[in-house]
Design an enzyme around this catalytic site. Structure first.
Site, mmCIF file in Angstrom:
data_model
loop_
_atom_site.group_PDB
_atom_site.id
_atom_site.type_symbol
_atom_site.label_atom_id
_atom_site.label_comp_id
_atom_site.label_asym_id
_atom_site.label_seq_id
_atom_site.Cartn_x
_atom_site.Cartn_y
_atom_site.Cartn_z
ATOM 1 N N HIS A 241 1.066 -0.850 0.155
ATOM 2 C CA HIS A 241 0.359 0.201 -0.294
ATOM 3 C C HIS A 241 1.010 1.565 -0.161
ATOM 4 O O HIS A 241 -0.097 2.176 -0.038
ATOM 5 C CB HIS A 241 -0.885 -0.186 1.314
ATOM 6 N N ARG A 297 -5.314 17.007 1.436
ATOM 7 C CA ARG A 297 -4.133 17.649 2.004
ATOM 8 C C ARG A 297 -3.609 17.187 0.459
ATOM 9 O O ARG A 297 -3.609 16.950 -0.698
ATOM 10 C CB ARG A 297 -3.092 16.231 3.047
#
Lengths: 455, 137
Positions: A241, A297
């Site tokens: 991941h 973000r």
């Protein structure tokens, strides 16, 4: 400096290459900067690049870069009018965003409520479905506790399914269920893990896609209701991941199909009153997009979008935070060429163990279309306390083949000695035929690593 | 295993951090030719961390008082600027000002202020050296 400017000094609540990236953007806009650092980073040259720098705590991130009080104290002492959180650390922390605003400063990012909505995966999915963003099949509600009801939901979706923690993310707090016999135990285990790791036992269930690609859409929103999307990225080349290589645009995706999804993302931002930059992450399989989460973000991989769109995303973040209206509309956004980013990590290229120590020699690649974002230099001491990312190699070419070839050349001329890095792995990966062809899925890298005996 | 040098600030800092994390108030290590005393404040939010390290045959071991947190440094008594002065456990060799709050920074028990290392009004960060102190003979 425009008279309506809300701040003229920005404190950067982060470290390393992203701290330097924000310093550069601020300087180009005439804004003063403050860099905070920990004891481990005290002697790093990059901390001196800002107008002011101040040590906020010991090496441990929990006592420095994650210490909200210490950061707010530094902001107060230095007279900063805004705080840029970078990525990681406190960048998606609801209470930090709220605390910065409460202290009378500007948080360069979305407000606390938007972060909270997108941080809760169930709430985020519900908001996206309401805005018409395509989602993975499965209800946008919390999984009930009754076994029979859970069984019915899984049967309705169709196996395999995936059980996820509502408060999770980044690949944590999820479990794949292949058939009904595994279901109840998987739910019980994931619920307990979620309670311990994320503070809430809330779960949800979705269809498990078996060979998806990871594709994301970059958005930019001002505080006046304007929003645009800046193209798309493919971040499928991952290990556990963690993204290793990113590129823009995602190869093999029709403009018509992605255009519809991009517009839906923009509408979702406008519906929830989102401000600043953000990224919608999707799984893509069999010609369909499925929303997985939104990152509220700046992303590590934002440079590939900057290279193709020509938009300085960090500067746009700062302008939006100043209250400016977006200087572009969607028709002004055009993407050209192809960009690739390689994450250069201080880690063993075979075992992936972090590698700390002193960089004894460093020669960065140069040339047309080559950009390196890094905070390290010869003599830099790589600390064991933080993320292993030490540099990002970003290459822009006329098309994907050109970008791949330029990346191979850049990787070949990238010299870094004294510590182990993943440069040998990247050089090898860029010789792989399937990767060169493009459109590999999120499992490809791990399978490729197994074939070379390194996974 | 390499013999640690207890006059190395890096080793002392790591040791201090580990002790602090473990909730230890202080530790004294002595061995031929070398001694080390680390005394931490009694609470985690105490005003200062004092470290003394040196050879056992030294007459006056010099120690550095470091800022326990970020703040604007001010002297406890402006008339003392730059002048060595006797210091007792209750004496403050300066203050860290953060807004309306003044946090005293003490030299430690039976310590003599050698010299300040920062000018009044300077913004100091965590761990920045503030003053040199000497153990009273």
């Amino acid at each position: 400096m425009p008279s309506q400017q809300r701040f003229d000094k920005v404190l950067i609540a982060n470290r390393g290459e992203v701290a330097l990236r924000v310093v550069r953007a601020c300087r180009e806009m005439g804004l003063k900067t403050v860099v905070v650092y920990s004891e481990a980073d005290r002697d790093s040259a990059y901390v001196k690049s800002a107008d002011q720098s101040i040590c906020i705590g010991p090496s441990s991130a929990s006592k420095s870069y994650l210490n909200q009080s210490a950061i707010l104290l530094a902001a107060r002492l230095t007279g900063a009018g805004a705080v840029h959180p970078g990525y990681g650390f406190l960048s998606e922390n609801t209470s930090f965003s709220a605390a910065v605003e409460k202290a009378g400063m500007t948080f360069i990012g979305p407000d606390a409520s938007a972060i909270a909505t997108m941080g809760d995966k169930i709430a985020a999915k519900s908001a996206m479905m309401a805005a018409g963003v395509p989602c993975v099949p499965g209800p946008d509600t919390e999984l009930p506790s009754e076994p029979e009801a859970i069984r019915a939901i899984a049967a309705g979706i169709g196996y395999p399914v995936i059980v996820k923690a509502a408060g999770g993310g980044g690949g944590r707090g999820m479990r794949v269920v292949l058939n009904e016999a595994e279901l109840q135990e998987a739910v019980a285990l994931t619920r307990e893990e979620a309670r311990k790791a994320f503070g809430t036992p809330a779960l949800y269930m979705e269809k498990f896609l078996q060979h998806p690609r990871h594709i994301e859409i970059q958005v930019l929103c001002d505080t006046h209701g304007n929003a645009v999307w800046l193209g798309h990225r493919d971040c499928s080349m991952q290990r556990r991941h963690q993204k290793v290589v990113e590129e823009a645009p995602a190869p093999g995706i029709s403009e018509t199909l992605i255009g519809t999804v991009g517009e839906a993302c923009v509408q979702a931002c406008q519906q929830i009153g989102y401000r600043g930059v953000g990224t919608f992450e999707f799984l893509y399989e069999d010609g369909a997009f499925y929303f997985i989460e939104m990152n509220t973000r700046l992303q590590v991989e934002h440079p590939v979008t900057e290279e193709t769109s020509g938009v300085d995303i960090v500067q746009q973040q700062l302008r939006v935070a100043q209250g400016e209206t977006l200087s572009m509309t969607q028709v002004d956004v055009t993407c050209a060429g192809h960009a690739i980013e390689c994450r250069i990590n201080a880690e063993d290229p075979k075992t992936f163990m972090p590698s700390a120590g002193v960089i004894t020699a460093l020669e960065l690649p140069q040339g047309e279309g080559v950009r390196v974002d890094t905070h390290v230099e010869a003599g830099y001491k790589v600390s064991p306390y933080y993320d292993s990312l030490i540099a990002k190699l970003i290459v822009h070419g006329q098309d994907r083949a050109d970008a791949m070839q330029r990346t191979r050349s850049a990787l070949a001329s990238f010299k870094l000695e004294g510590i182990a890095t993943n440069l040998p792995l990247l050089r090898e990966l860029f010789e792989d035929a399937a990767f060169a062809k493009g459109e590999t899925d999120i499992h490809y890298l791990e399978k490729w690593l197994k074939t070379r005996g390194a996974a | 295993m390499t013999k640690p040098d207890f006059s190395d600030p890096a080793i002392i800092e790591r040791l201090t951090a580990a002790l602090e994390a473990a909730g230890v108030d202080g530790i004294e290590i002595t061995r031929p030719g070398q001694s080390l005393l680390i005394r931490l404040s009694s609470s985690a939010k105490g005003p200062a961390r004092q470290v003394r390290s040196g050879k056992t045959d030294a007459v006056d071991a010099v120690a550095i008082v470091k800022a326990p947190m970020a703040g604007e440094f001010w002297l406890s008594d402006l008339s003392r600027t730059g002048t060595p002065a006797a210091s007792t456990a209750r004496d403050a060799i300066g203050f860290l000002r953060v807004g309306p709050i003044l946090l005293p920074v003490s030299a430690g028990p039976s310590r003599r202020l050698g010299r300040h290392l920062v000018e009044p009004g300077t913004i100091v960060g965590f761990g920045d050296p503030i003053a040199e102190v000497e153990t009273e003979a």
